[in-house]
Design an enzyme around this catalytic site. Structure first.
Site, mmCIF file in Angstrom:
data_model
loop_
_atom_site.group_PDB
_atom_site.id
_atom_site.type_symbol
_atom_site.label_atom_id
_atom_site.label_comp_id
_atom_site.label_asym_id
_atom_site.label_seq_id
_atom_site.Cartn_x
_atom_site.Cartn_y
_atom_site.Cartn_z
ATOM 1 N N ASN A 64 30.036 42.389 47.954
ATOM 2 C CA ASN A 64 29.367 41.765 46.887
ATOM 3 C C ASN A 64 28.324 42.520 45.942
ATOM 4 O O ASN A 64 28.291 43.747 46.424
ATOM 5 C CB ASN A 64 28.267 40.769 47.859
ATOM 6 N N HIS A 71 9.873 42.629 45.235
ATOM 7 C CA HIS A 71 9.145 42.045 46.171
ATOM 8 C C HIS A 71 9.679 40.813 46.758
ATOM 9 O O HIS A 71 8.746 39.656 46.299
ATOM 10 C CB HIS A 71 7.729 41.938 45.722
ATOM 11 N N HIS A 75 9.135 42.902 52.654
ATOM 12 C CA HIS A 75 9.376 43.822 51.820
ATOM 13 C C HIS A 75 8.281 44.808 51.842
ATOM 14 O O HIS A 75 7.289 44.517 52.464
ATOM 15 C CB HIS A 75 9.653 43.515 50.257
ATOM 16 N N HIS A 81 2.843 50.012 43.354
ATOM 17 C CA HIS A 81 2.931 48.773 42.895
ATOM 18 C C HIS A 81 1.632 48.285 41.940
ATOM 19 O O HIS A 81 1.690 47.385 41.084
ATOM 20 C CB HIS A 81 3.086 48.007 44.158
ATOM 21 N N HIS A 209 -4.066 44.929 47.893
ATOM 22 C CA HIS A 209 -3.337 45.524 46.880
ATOM 23 C C HIS A 209 -4.270 46.591 46.196
ATOM 24 O O HIS A 209 -3.856 47.754 46.078
ATOM 25 C CB HIS A 209 -2.782 44.606 45.770
HETATM 26 C C1 23J Z 1 2.542 40.837 41.995
HETATM 27 C C2 23J Z 1 1.464 40.437 41.507
HETATM 28 C C3 23J Z 1 0.488 39.898 42.461
HETATM 29 C C4 23J Z 1 0.583 39.961 43.645
HETATM 30 C C5 23J Z 1 2.128 40.497 44.344
HETATM 31 C C6 23J Z 1 2.922 41.232 43.280
HETATM 32 C C7 23J Z 1 2.331 40.416 45.610
HETATM 33 O O1 23J Z 1 1.912 39.926 46.544
HETATM 34 C C8 23J Z 1 3.426 41.483 46.189
HETATM 35 O O2 23J Z 1 4.486 40.893 46.473
HETATM 36 O O3 23J Z 1 3.254 42.583 46.119
HETATM 37 S S1 23J Z 1 -0.319 39.444 44.876
HETATM 38 MN MN MN Z 2 4.836 43.030 47.477
#
Ligand code: 23J
Ligand code: MN
Length: 258
Positions: A64, A71, A75, A81, A209
């Site tokens: 496939n 994300h 993950h 990130h 984060h």
């Molecule tokens: C992108 C923007 C904000 C957030 C996130 C992704 C995640 O939680 C992620 O999956 O890393 S809060």
């Molecule tokens: Mn994430």
């Protein structure tokens, strides 16, 4: 020859003295992804398309193609990130040191607190209470928050309301404590992301984060089976796909438990 650690591991894996616990959710088109405020671009869901299935397109083989956001499902969040972690030379999925992808885990059970309050925030005090019972969180180990969230239906898992998602996570003070006082390798959770649903209101926003990745530390999101791990003593194996310049990736998370 003396018995080495790995000789013992091989024996213990074969006998079942050491067990392998899968902390990964199924990945298919129904796997929930995070929804961001509507002014931002959204993550696509997982999609899969057949290339061939023992047919004219490939008579003896099945395969496939798939696509998804980095994300999606269970993950890995790499330091790169987040804007605070963007300049680390070892902060993307291809540059993270392999030695950092095998590490001990500490699991804190807050299922009761989260059942009572979907906005429950893990605090430094709660973590220190846990440490008084189970021992100190060692440098370069994971803290995994067992919120019980993986047992919810998709709707209750995302738990959206008018004012955004209501899901548990760490408080700002808790992330600071884990980074500055314990020097963990990262923070993992059963919820859709490593931050609480209402963490867009915190200062700083999205502390798990902002502060974890700012300190070159990792995240693991949408874990399952955390109730099958002991509070201390398991070993996590967490290699993301080696996407060049990747910010994270779906992965299989395995725990060795004795
Ligand atoms: C992108 C923007 C904000 C957030 C996130 C992704 C995640 O939680 C992620 O999956 O890393 S809060
Ligand atoms: Mn994430």
């Amino acid at each position: 020859m003396t018995n080495t650690t790995l000789d013992n591991l091989i024996t213990d894996l074969a006998s079942g003295t050491v067990q392998v616990v899968d902390l990964t959710v199924n990945l298919d088109e129904n796997t929930p992804v995070i929804g961001l405020p509507e002014e931002f671009k959204q993550s696509p869901t997982f999609k899969m398309e057949k290339i061939s299935h023992f047919d004219d397109a490939g008579p003896a083989w099945y395969w496939n193609k798939f696509s998804c956001g980095e994300h999606t499902g269970t993950h890995f969040d790499a330091p790169g990130h987040w804007v605070t972690g963007k300049d680390y030379s070892d902060g993307c999925t291809d540059t993270i040191k392999p030695q950092d992808l095998v590490a001990p885990a500490n699991v804190i059970d807050v299922t009761k607190e989260c059942a009572e309050n979907p906005d429950y925030l893990l605090t430094p005090e709660k973590v220190q209470e846990w440490e008084a019972e189970h021992g100190k969180i060692e440098k370069d180990s994971w803290l995994l928050m067992n919120s019980g969230w993986s047992k919810r239906s998709v709707e209750d898992f995302l738990n959206y309301a008018e004012d955004g998602p209501h899901t548990p996570g760490p408080s700002v003070e808790c992330v600071k404590f884990l980074v500055e006082e314990r020097d963990v390798i990262g923070f993992g959770t059963e919820t859709i992301g490593t931050d609480a649903g209402q963490a867009f209101l915190f200062d700083p926003q999205f502390p798990s984060h902002h502060l974890m990745h700012g300190a070159n530390k990792f995240g693991l999101a949408s874990l399952t089976n955390l109730d099958k791990l002991p509070p201390k003593g398991s070993v996590l194996i967490t290699p993301p796909l080696k996407i060049v310049n990747g910010s994270g990736s779906p992965l299989r998370v395995l725990a060795l438990v004795s």
